[in-house]
Scaffold this active site. Structure first.
Site: not given
Ligand code: FEO
Length: 396
Positions: A23, A79, A81, A83, A164, A225
């Site tokens: 981030h 998601h 985001e 990544d 996540d 992750h």
């Protein structure tokens, strides 16, 4: 590298050993991370999540070792985001007719990132897509950790892909929880929860209870992750439920910065008071400590004791970020105390105590100030403050 998980189910993600801050610079990732993506080859082909855009070539190479990417029918974006969605533009050029499946919030946020006219399909909790022998089942998981977050469950193999949630920033040579150091894994999973999920703890409890009530068999939990929970996969669900209760240990964290060692000496005297009372405690000099590691320690502890000298009618700049974290992460069940040295105006303690009030953290005892270097009486007051904090911890 591709790792088989079950018949026709493959991990096709990327290990990022080198990333030390996430981030931007907001989150430290001392042990790197992974971006996990999952390919399911059935009568239909589905991909669950992609990877960060800078790893697109490696990711597409992984896909090509199993299938021709043009054959992909569904791209599930749990998601938005980057990544997890960063490789979507390159991927969707290869399979432009694939359906992009996302939560109701996801079909709003993904176009915001990429401004592409893909074939979106919004889904909500309980919706299913048949791949042939197996189905994908979706569970909206808003605020675990963004409003668009979603879980995907694969029937038959009973694999939960919660994005996540249940993850860790932990690069490893092997992909499964039973193949890595258990202490490192616990440390990274807790740091991840403390720094990312703490403010959403009430929602975590609600979502976990909702998913448990669905009575789905779970053979593996595959987050986006870190390692995949293969051995005793529900252990991380139970840990999350426990962490979400925010029941602290009977311990204290003392954090401070110092200019000429006066505030450091006060911190150490407070530690002496805690030591004499037999309360576990840790000290952190914030000028040389990792903020996210300290957040993980605060998460575990009952008491947060914060010290700063007064500088320019305020606090040392190294203290401000952690105060902002304590506010934003909405910690529950904490007590606080303040201390600090000063030369002229001396606002430090008052400002820290005001911040505790803003955060809804009650004071264990009034703070201690020392003018210039602390006298023997000042240090005795700090030891007494440590003892008062210890008593409040014990009484909690
Ligand atoms: Fe791993 Fe919220 O992105």
């Amino acid at each position: 590298m591709v790792v088989p998980l079950a018949d026709g189910v493959h991990w096709v993600g990327v290990v990022d050993w080198g990333i030390k801050h996430f981030h931007g610079h907001e989150l430290s990732t001392h042990r790197g991370t992974t971006y996990n993506a999952y390919l399911i080859v059935d009568e239909k082909i589905a991909l669950v999540d992609t990877v960060w855009g800078r790893y697109t070539d490696e990711f597409l190479e992984n896909l090509r070792t199993v299938i021709d990417p043009s054959k992909i029918d569904y791209v599930v974006a749990n998601h938005s985001e980057p990544d997890h969605s960063g490789s979507m533009p390159a991927l969707m050029k290869l399979c432009p007719n694939a359906t992009v499946v996302a939560s109701r919030q996801g079909v709003k946020s993904i176009p915001g990132h990429y401004h592409q006219e893909w074939n979106f399909k919004p889904v909500t909790t309980g919706d299913r897509i048949s791949l042939g022998r197996r189905d994908l089942v979706f569970v909206e998981a808003g605020f675990l950790h963004w409003p668009d977050s979603m879980f995907t469950y694969l029937t038959g193999d009973a694999i939960l892909m919660p994005n996540d949630a249940f993850g860790q920033h932990y690069a490893t040579g092997f992909r499964f929880n039973d193949q890595v150091d258990a202490c490192e894994l616990e440390q990274e999973a807790l740091k991840y929860y403390a720094n990312i999920l703490t403010p959403f703890s009430d929602k975590v409890i609600k979502k976990i209870d909702e998913v448990l009530a669905m009575n789905l068999p779970v053979s593996m939990i595959c987050p986006s992750h870190g390692v995949l929970w293969r051995t005793d996969p529900m252990q991380i669900v139970h840990r999350y439920r426990q962490w979400a209760q925010q029941t602290p240990e009977k311990s204290a964290v003392v954090l401070y910065d110092t200019m000429w060692d006066a505030t450091r000496r006060m911190a150490e005297a407070i530690a002496e008071g805690l030591h004499a009372a037999g309360v576990p405690h840790k000290l952190f000099h914030m000028a040389v400590s990792d903020r996210n590691d300290v957040i993980a320690e605060i998460f575990r502890a009952k008491a947060v004791v914060i010290g700063s000298p007064t500088l320019n009618n305020g606090l040392l700049p190294s203290i401000a970020p952690i105060l902002e974290d304590v506010r934003g992460l909405k910690f529950k069940n904490k007590i606080g105390a303040a201390f600090g040295s000063y030369g002229w105006s001396g606002e430090c303690v008052k400002q820290i105590e005001s911040h505790f009030e803003l955060c809804g953290i009650p004071l264990a005892a009034p703070g201690v100030r020392a003018k210039w270097q602390p006298t023997a009486d000042d240090l005795a007051a700090c030891r007494a403050l440590g003892a008062q904090v210890a008593a409040a911890i014990r009484a909690s």
